[in-house]
Design an enzyme around this catalytic site. Structure first.
Site, short mmCIF file in Angstrom:
data_model
loop_
_atom_site.label_atom_id
_atom_site.label_comp_id
_atom_site.label_asym_id
_atom_site.label_seq_id
_atom_site.Cartn_x
_atom_site.Cartn_y
_atom_site.Cartn_z
CG MET A 168 -1.94 -1.17 1.15
SD MET A 168 -3.47 -0.86 2.01
CE MET A 168 -2.88 -0.56 3.65
N GLY A 169 2.14 1.10 -0.35
CA GLY A 169 3.02 2.26 -0.45
C GLY A 169 3.56 2.71 0.89
CG LEU A 181 7.18 1.20 -0.96
CD1 LEU A 181 7.93 0.74 -2.22
CD2 LEU A 181 6.22 0.11 -0.50
CG HIS A 194 6.94 -2.06 2.13
ND1 HIS A 194 6.79 -0.90 2.85
CD2 HIS A 194 5.74 -2.67 2.16
CE1 HIS A 194 5.55 -0.80 3.27
NE2 HIS A 194 4.88 -1.87 2.89
CD GLN A 232 -6.09 -3.67 2.49
OE1 GLN A 232 -5.93 -4.13 1.36
NE2 GLN A 232 -5.15 -3.80 3.42
CG ASP A 234 0.75 -7.05 7.89
OD1 ASP A 234 0.01 -6.29 8.51
OD2 ASP A 234 1.81 -6.67 7.35
CB VAL A 264 11.99 -5.79 8.46
CG1 VAL A 264 13.06 -4.71 8.61
CG2 VAL A 264 12.37 -6.78 7.37
CB SER A 319 2.98 2.46 6.14
OG SER A 319 3.61 1.63 5.19
NE ARG A 320 -3.05 1.71 9.49
CZ ARG A 320 -3.41 0.70 8.69
NH1 ARG A 320 -2.71 -0.43 8.71
NH2 ARG A 320 -4.45 0.81 7.89
#
Ligand code: AMP
Length: 288
Positions: free
Chosen positions: A27-28, A30, A34, A58, A147, A173, A183-184
């Site tokens: 979802m970018g 990165l 990723h 989602q 995830d 990682v 990302s969050r």
């Protein structure tokens, strides 16, 4: 030079017809997590495709779809550095054209754990993954164990629908302070980040307990819980690692946690393997 496409890559034009293709859906926004997937993909196949698509289906109505970080130029730079040949960055209309009507429901696995507080989330994930696999037709697709439930959902869907793509899961990682890279994490201020470190601390405490004595559900969960005092825990559960059913003695298990820090929902997990009791602890830095 990494090519950036808004339309699905076509074999024979954008990708050599006879090349093997490894695919990393994202979802970018990165980051290193990723990048590790993209590097592994580049090692695995002739061509590496990364998708960047914030999938609306989602996200729940009160979730962070609108404010999810978007930075395509930065993403292309990370993807290129990690060895991607092609970034597929479609619009919502390309992924879900007018008349799109199918939902892939992964069954009870999608209703458990994260699915309890995020109804429909894993159906959204399963649907977009199947759609992306259909558009890209990769030989393999790589996902992170960070995830964990998502990985099992994708494996299940690929198996049940006999998809020809090989699904590969890779380790989580972590940043140097132990927090799983996400990302969050960009939403966290310094004080929240400090509090968020309770998650890897909790998982590490459980990993240490596991290395010292035979698998005992309550002992592992209790060791983790002690580190989570003051954190808004959504769930902390020890489950069977292969299907998220009840944990069984002397089989691989996974301890999964979801918690809120400020307005940010974080997830993390650690896998316990009876064949290598100290492996779980080794995934954390000394002082997370
Ligand atoms: P996302 O962009 O968050 O949807 O993640 C895209 C892929 O990267 C998923 O397969 C994630 O599991 C994986 N991923 C995200 N963060 C990490 C991490 N810290 N370690 C390993 N994989 C990750």
């Amino acid at each position: 030079m990494t090519a950036v496409l808004a339309d699905p890559p076509v074999r024979g034009r954008d990708l050599p017809a006879d090349a093997t293709v490894a695919f990393v859906p994202t979802m970018g926004a990165l980051h290193h997590g990723h990048a590790a997937l993209i590097e592994a993909a580049a090692d695995l196949a002739d061509r590496t495709v990364v998708s960047v698509f914030v999938n609306p289906t989602q996200f729940g109505p009160s979730e962070d779809f609108e404010r999810y970080p978007r930075d395509l130029a930065g993403d292309v730079a990370v993807a290129e550095e990690a060895g991607a040949d092609l970034v597929f960055a479609p619009t919502v209309g390309t992924v879900y054209p007018a008349g799109f009507a199918t939902t892939v429901d992964p069954g009870p696995l999608g209703d458990d754990l994260c699915g309890r507080s995020r109804p429909g989330h894993f159906a959204g994930v399963a649907t977009v993954v199947v759609r992306l696999l259909g558009l890209i037709r990769p030989d393999s697709a790589l996902f992170g164990r960070k995830d964990y439930q998502q990985l099992l959902v994708v494996e299940r869907v690929a198996r049940d629908l006999a998809l020809p793509t090989r699904v590969i899961g890779l380790p989580t990682v972590r940043d140097p302070d132990g927090l799983a890279t996400s990302s969050r994490n960009r939403y966290l201020d310094d004080a929240q980040r400090e509090r968020a470190r309770a998650l890897p601390r909790a998982l590490r405490a459980a990993a240490r307990a596991y290395a010292e004595r035979p698998l005992a559900d309550t002992a592992l969960v209790d060791a983790a819980l002690r580190e989570l005092a003051g954190i808004d825990v959504e769930y902390l559960e020890l489950r069977a690692a292969d299907d998220l059913g009840p944990a069984r003695a002397e089989e691989r298990a996974v301890l999964l946690v979801a918690a809120r820090v400020g307005g940010t929902r974080l997830i993390d997990n650690v896998v316990f393997d009876p064949a290598d009791r100290s492996a779980a602890g080794a995934t954390f830095p000394e002082e997370p």
